[in-house]
Write an enzyme that holds these catalytic residues in place. Structure first.
Site, PDB file in Angstrom:
ATOM      1  N   ASN A   1     -39.002 -27.157  37.955  1.00 30.06           N
ATOM      2  CA  ASN A   1     -38.529 -26.485  36.736  1.00 30.06           C
ATOM      3  C   ASN A   1     -39.749 -25.968  35.985  1.00 30.06           C
ATOM      4  OD1 ASN A   1     -37.378 -25.677  34.343  1.00 30.06           O
ATOM      5  ND2 ASN A   1     -37.078 -27.760  33.563  1.00 30.06           N
TER       6      ASN A   1
ATOM      7  N   HIS B   1     -30.137 -29.233  30.816  1.00 34.59           N
ATOM      8  CA  HIS B   1     -31.471 -29.859  30.728  1.00 34.59           C
ATOM      9  C   HIS B   1     -31.652 -30.438  29.326  1.00 34.59           C
ATOM     10  CE1 HIS B   1     -35.843 -30.273  30.537  1.00 34.59           C
ATOM     11  NE2 HIS B   1     -35.794 -30.350  31.858  1.00 34.59           N
TER      12      HIS B   1
ATOM     13  N   GLU C   1     -34.012 -30.370  27.306  1.00 29.10           N
ATOM     14  CA  GLU C   1     -34.587 -29.450  26.304  1.00 29.10           C
ATOM     15  C   GLU C   1     -33.510 -28.519  25.766  1.00 29.10           C
ATOM     16  OE1 GLU C   1     -37.873 -28.103  28.693  1.00 29.10           O
ATOM     17  OE2 GLU C   1     -38.783 -30.091  28.505  1.00 29.10           O
TER      18      GLU C   1
ATOM     19  N   GLU D   1     -32.738 -37.686  34.238  1.00 29.67           N
ATOM     20  CA  GLU D   1     -34.016 -37.461  33.569  1.00 29.67           C
ATOM     21  C   GLU D   1     -34.039 -38.258  32.264  1.00 29.67           C
ATOM     22  OE1 GLU D   1     -35.968 -33.637  35.007  1.00 29.67           O
ATOM     23  OE2 GLU D   1     -34.598 -33.044  33.435  1.00 29.67           O
TER      24      GLU D   1
ATOM     25  N   GLY E   1     -42.250 -34.873  30.488  1.00 25.27           N
ATOM     26  CA  GLY E   1     -43.455 -34.272  29.922  1.00 25.27           C
ATOM     27  C   GLY E   1     -44.325 -35.247  29.168  1.00 25.27           C
TER      28      GLY E   1
ATOM     29  N   SER F   1     -41.921 -36.787  34.680  1.00 24.62           N
ATOM     30  CA  SER F   1     -43.333 -36.996  35.024  1.00 24.62           C
ATOM     31  C   SER F   1     -43.543 -37.368  36.489  1.00 24.62           C
ATOM     32  CB  SER F   1     -43.950 -38.042  34.088  1.00 24.62           C
ATOM     33  OG  SER F   1     -43.854 -37.611  32.735  1.00 24.62           O
TER      34      SER F   1
END
Ligand code: PEP
Length: 244
Positions: A10, A97, A99, A167, A173, A203
């Site tokens: 991604n 996602h 975000e 996730e 991140g 990560s």
């Protein structure tokens, strides 16, 4: 018994068309151990999808969008529909996602609607789920996964081409990864709710990919930062090939 692995990169809002084209061409040349059961996907920003499809050519790399709208067309400024992605030669899309959920108001309902529309035009889908750090600390991880995965399971018409990415938001991140035990436990919960391949994201890097991908209920990885460099992404793909 060998199981299939999917390694998806991604890119978030990185790499314009020229960089996307040269990355996928370089990835095709990079040494990724061959394995019949390894699928490789990269997810460039919308403006770079056509160049990535072109650069990937006949290589094994598939190109996915990072999002897809639930409507075929309409007054939805800034959005892209599934059939528009198909027209570019894109094979699938990420939905939900974290975000998108945290920064752009995505919900379980809109995530499910995007998933349904994408699958309706023949796109594969990586649907993302995962808990906040506060939710994990409060012992709510399973409840959160049940809610998020439940919304996807309820809306899904068949399971073909559907993948879930677990996730944990506190691992995205941040350089922190779930422990092997945490990852395996969450994946087992998800697979109980929805029997589809489940990717781990948070990560993932060349030096931790092998142990995560070896877990029994981990079927691949969704990779952010480490997918931006050809060599590190190829190394994660090689770990996937060995786990397959
Ligand atoms: C992601 O963006 O989905 C992700 C997992 O990012 P990172 O690998 O950088 O944590």
């Amino acid at each position: 018994m060998a199981i299939a692995q999917l390694i998806a990169g991604n890119w978030k809002m990185f790499k314009g068309p020229a960089q996307a084209r040269s990355f996928v061409a370089a990835l095709a040349d990079a040494t990724v151990e061959q394995a019949e059961s390894l699928d490789i996907v990269v997810c460039p920003p919308a403006v770079s999808l056509a160049a990535a499809v072109d650069g990937a050519g006949a290589s094994r790399t598939q190109i996915f969008g990072q999002n897809v709208h639930w409507a075929e067309s309409g007054a939805f400024t800034g959005e892209v529909s599934g059939s528009m992605l198909r027209e570019l030669g894109v094979s699938g899309a990420i939905v939900g996602h974290s975000e998108r959920r945290q920064l752009f108001g995505e919900t379980d309902e809109t995530t499910a609607a995007r998933m349904v529309a994408a699958r309706g035009v023949g796109l594969q889908v990586i649907a993302c789920v995962g808990e906040l750090e506060a939710e994990r600390e409060a012992g709510e991880t399973e409840r959160v996964l049940e809610r998020q995965v439940g919304a996807i399971a309820e809306a899904a018409d068949g399971l073909e081409g559907l993948v879930v990415a677990y996730e944990p938001i506190w691992a995205i991140g941040t350089g922190r990864t779930a422990t092997l035990e945490q990852a395996q436990e969450a994946h087992a919960v998800i697979k109980r709710l929805l029997p589809v391949p489940v990717l781990y994201g948070g990560s993932v890097k060349p030096d931790n990919a092998a142990e995560l991908l070896a877990l029994p209920d981990v079927d691949g990885a969704l990779v952010g930062g480490a997918s931006l460099d050809v060599d590190s992404f190829a190394a994660v793909c090689t770990a996937g090939a060995r786990a397959a």
